[in-house]
Motif scaffolding. Sequence first.
Motif, PDB file in Angstrom:
ATOM      1  N   ILE A  70       0.474   0.566  12.192  1.00 28.98           N
ATOM      2  CA  ILE A  70       0.915  -0.748  12.664  1.00 28.98           C
ATOM      3  C   ILE A  70       1.743  -0.536  13.921  1.00 28.98           C
ATOM      4  N   SER A  74      -1.313  -1.893  22.097  1.00 27.87           N
ATOM      5  CA  SER A  74      -2.745  -1.739  21.848  1.00 27.87           C
ATOM      6  C   SER A  74      -3.247  -0.601  22.721  1.00 27.87           C
ATOM      7  N   HIS A  89      -6.948   0.487   7.885  1.00 30.46           N
ATOM      8  CA  HIS A  89      -5.905  -0.522   8.100  1.00 30.46           C
ATOM      9  C   HIS A  89      -5.199  -0.222   9.420  1.00 30.46           C
ATOM     10  N   TYR A  91      -3.608  -1.980  12.764  1.00 28.13           N
ATOM     11  CA  TYR A  91      -3.111  -3.253  13.290  1.00 28.13           C
ATOM     12  C   TYR A  91      -2.375  -2.970  14.590  1.00 28.13           C
ATOM     13  N   GLN A  92      -2.987  -3.379  15.703  1.00 26.53           N
ATOM     14  CA  GLN A  92      -2.379  -3.207  17.017  1.00 26.53           C
ATOM     15  C   GLN A  92      -1.908  -4.568  17.529  1.00 26.53           C
ATOM     16  N   GLN A  94       1.030  -5.843  17.142  1.00 18.60           N
ATOM     17  CA  GLN A  94       1.823  -6.470  16.082  1.00 18.60           C
ATOM     18  C   GLN A  94       3.303  -6.482  16.462  1.00 18.60           C
ATOM     19  N   LYS A  97       5.919  -6.491  12.501  1.00 18.10           N
ATOM     20  CA  LYS A  97       5.319  -5.520  11.581  1.00 18.10           C
ATOM     21  C   LYS A  97       5.570  -5.895  10.122  1.00 18.10           C
ATOM     22  N   CYS A 100       2.967  -8.440   9.110  1.00 16.98           N
ATOM     23  CA  CYS A 100       1.695  -7.724   8.978  1.00 16.98           C
ATOM     24  C   CYS A 100       1.637  -6.990   7.636  1.00 16.98           C
ATOM     25  N   LEU A 104      -0.872  -7.401   4.340  1.00 19.24           N
ATOM     26  CA  LEU A 104      -1.628  -6.257   3.848  1.00 19.24           C
ATOM     27  C   LEU A 104      -1.312  -5.988   2.373  1.00 19.24           C
TER      28      LEU A 104
END
Length: 183
Positions: A70, A74, A89, A91-92, A94, A97, A100, A104
């Motif tokens: 996370i 990006s 999993h 996640y960029q 974010q 966090k 997020c 999840l």
Amino acid sequence: MQPTSYLSDLPADLLGRAAPIRLTAFDVDGTLTDGCLHYSADGQESKVFHAHDGLGIKRLQAHGIEVAFITARSSQPVVWRAKELGVVHLYQGQNNKRACLLKLMETLGLVPRQLAFTGDDLPDLPAMHLAGLAVAVANAHPWVLEAAHWQTRLPGGHGAVRELADLILYAQGKAGTEREHWR
């Protein structure tokens, strides 16, 4: 049989936090990498990841522990590393966090005590406050170090993630199995 090592000297409360972990989530820049941002003359970004961390992630997955990356940034190198390690999993971009992680955990049917989060800087604090096991890499910001339940001996990007993997597997009674796997 559990191998004896530096892990056997860890406090019982830390081992108690690590035992129920079913999801390990990691910040990227400064945790999975050393935090340096490398750009070529044409603006292409590159990152350096440590092989020990990669094997630690693979061993966690082999024992049924989910892994998430996370990050607020990006970056294509992060996509490639996640794919190489089988991390689904990812996640960029974010900026929150914690939010997020909450989504999840809901998807995976987990509660905070089953979450370990590792970070190094201030944007990681809300996620760390959520986690049952909050981990700071050795070179983390002082406020992150204060919020952590445990601090790695190694800095981010230099094997710190592997230390956490070893801790979790030890706390869950799987270190002996791991050792036998490599004989």
